[in-house]
Design a protein around this motif. Structure first.
Motif, PDB file in Angstrom:
ATOM      1  N   TRP A   1       0.718  -1.156   0.018  1.00 13.59           N
ATOM      2  CA  TRP A   1       0.030  -0.077   0.186  1.00 13.59           C
ATOM      3  C   TRP A   1       0.738   1.361   0.050  1.00 13.59           C
ATOM      4  O   TRP A   1       0.301   2.322  -0.214  1.00 13.59           O
TER       5      TRP A   1
ATOM      6  N   LEU B   1      -2.649  -3.602  -3.050  1.00 15.87           N
ATOM      7  CA  LEU B   1      -3.775  -3.580  -2.112  1.00 15.87           C
ATOM      8  C   LEU B   1      -4.363  -4.664  -1.906  1.00 15.87           C
ATOM      9  O   LEU B   1      -4.627  -5.483  -2.757  1.00 15.87           O
TER      10      LEU B   1
ATOM     11  N   CYS C   1     -11.129   1.754  -0.128  1.00 18.63           N
ATOM     12  CA  CYS C   1     -10.916   3.020  -1.175  1.00 18.63           C
ATOM     13  C   CYS C   1     -11.798   3.271  -1.782  1.00 18.63           C
ATOM     14  O   CYS C   1     -12.216   4.386  -2.083  1.00 18.63           O
TER      15      CYS C   1
ATOM     16  N   GLN D   1      -8.590  -3.327   1.831  1.00 18.71           N
ATOM     17  CA  GLN D   1      -8.134  -1.794   1.439  1.00 18.71           C
ATOM     18  C   GLN D   1      -8.625  -1.475   0.292  1.00 18.71           C
ATOM     19  O   GLN D   1      -8.877  -0.130   0.197  1.00 18.71           O
TER      20      GLN D   1
END
Ligand code: NAG
Ligand code: NAG
Length: 365
Positions: free
Chosen positions: A26, A49, A57, A53
């Protein structure tokens, strides 16, 4: 809108051709242009990612901008703190692992990078909350009414930084990858991520404004404010110097001190389990760039001194011209005018490792 359709393809193309993905993390967000966030397509295509994640996002595009800034803040702080060391926290271009293979090891340097980047994210998201830039957080709602400090009673006022929200989001996002596996490295990363978050909490200060007859300060309004990130960086660097070597306990559920004679570690300490290489020579297998060509200081006895920096290989000296401002005069009112002066200075750079000597018959055909 027709013009939108080529964007996903372009981004995917960009990542698949131009970016090395081995060991992607990340941290790669720190290398991306910030205006790119908010596009859902980006969340799905950023290398490195994990599923959670990507979901965060997509759901919080506004927080992602701050998260990107925070990741960058962490990288910049790392480079500042390590500017005079053999390993200088340099990032690799077009490489989604960002720092290279160094971070795959459980070294002290990895401990610092995990801590400082998770701290950077807390700091940056918290700032954004206070500025009113994020949808789901604002100033700390628990700081209301009145309270006491060593000088007596005061009223909460202004905006107290909401470190709790920043810390919560940082933990959800940054820790997500480490929660997928439970090996020693993951435990180490989780520990150091948390130490970083705690570092930000530690450097908060009560700031106050006085009210009352002619500033007599009979009434005070105060708020709890984060300090500049450099303070956190200095603190984590100190923790890096005093980091504790650990190993997995027998049940494989947690970390314990590797050497029983050493003191126990706290949640604020950094931990590592592999001794670092000396970072003297270029070695891609361990992610060491080597110190050949690095600038060193001839008179310093510290890590930036030529002896230590060049690992005893010696250094080259070049005299270069520097142009500086000089003889500055203040003119009424209000500007300063300077001359430009030239100065010659010696710049020392580390020699590379000795090449293996050529047999003489190879020298010239
Ligand atoms: C960090 O080290 C690398 C390799 O030794 C070098 O190329 C780079 O210029 C250094 N960066 C700084 C800021 O000194
Ligand atoms: C080199 O190190 C000396 C001693 O630590 C210091 O006084 C000096 O400012 C340094 N020079 C440079 C160019 O950083």
């Amino acid at each position: 809108m027709a013009s939108f359709h080529w964007v996903p393809g372009l981004i995917t193309l960009f990542f698949s051709i131009w970016i090395a993905r081995v060991g992607a993390t990340w941290w790669f967000i720190s290398q991306l242009p910030l205006h790119a966030f908010g596009a859902h397509v980006l969340c799905d295509n950023i290398p490195g990612l994990v599923g959670k994640q990507r979901r965060l996002c997509r759901v919080h595009p506004d927080v992602m901008v701050s998260l990107g800034k925070g990741a960058r803040l962490g990288v910049e702080e790392c480079q500042y703190q390590f500017r005079a060391q053999r390993w200088n926290c340099s990032t690799l271009e077009r490489d989604a692992s960002v720092f290279g293979k160094v971070m795959l090891k459980g070294s002290r340097e990895a401990a610092f990078v995990y801590a400082v980047s998770s701290a950077g994210v807390v700091h940056s998201i918290t700032r954004a909350c206070s500025k009113g830039e994020l949808q789901h957080c604002a100033c700390d709602p628990t700081k209301r009414g009145s309270s006491n400090d060593h000088r007596g009673e005061f009223d909460w006022g202004g905006c107290s930084d909401n470190v709790r929200y920043g810390s919560h989001f940082s933990r959800m996002f940054v820790d997500a990858k480490e929660r997928k596996v439970r090996d020693a490295k993951a435990l180490m990363n989780l520990h150091n991520n948390r130490a970083g978050r705690r570092g930000v909490k530690k450097f908060r200060k009560l700031e106050c404004k006085c009210h009352g007859v002619s500033g007599s300060c009979t009434i005070r309004t105060c708020w709890l404010a984060m300090q500049e990130f450099r303070r956190v960086g200095d603190y984590l660097k100190m923790k890096y110097n005093g980091a504790t070597q650990v190993m997995m306990n027998q049940e494989g559920t947690g970390l314990i001190v590797a050497n029983r004679n050493h003191k126990r570690f706290t949640r604020s300490d950094l931990v590592y389990f592999e001794t670092s290489p000396d970072y003297c020579v270029h070695d891609t297998k361990i992610g060491s760039l080597g110190t050949a060509g690095r600038t060193c200081n001839k008179t310093s006895m510290s890590t930036d001194g030529c002896d230590i920096m060049c690992c005893g290989r010696g250094y080259d000296t070049k005299t270069v011209k520097r142009v500086e401002k000089c003889e500055c005069k203040f003119h009424w009112c209000c500007f300063v005018r300077c001359k430009e002066c030239e100065r010659w200075v010696d710049v020392h750079t580390c020699k590379g490792p000795n090449p293996t000597p050529f047999p003489s018959q190879w020298r010239k055909g």
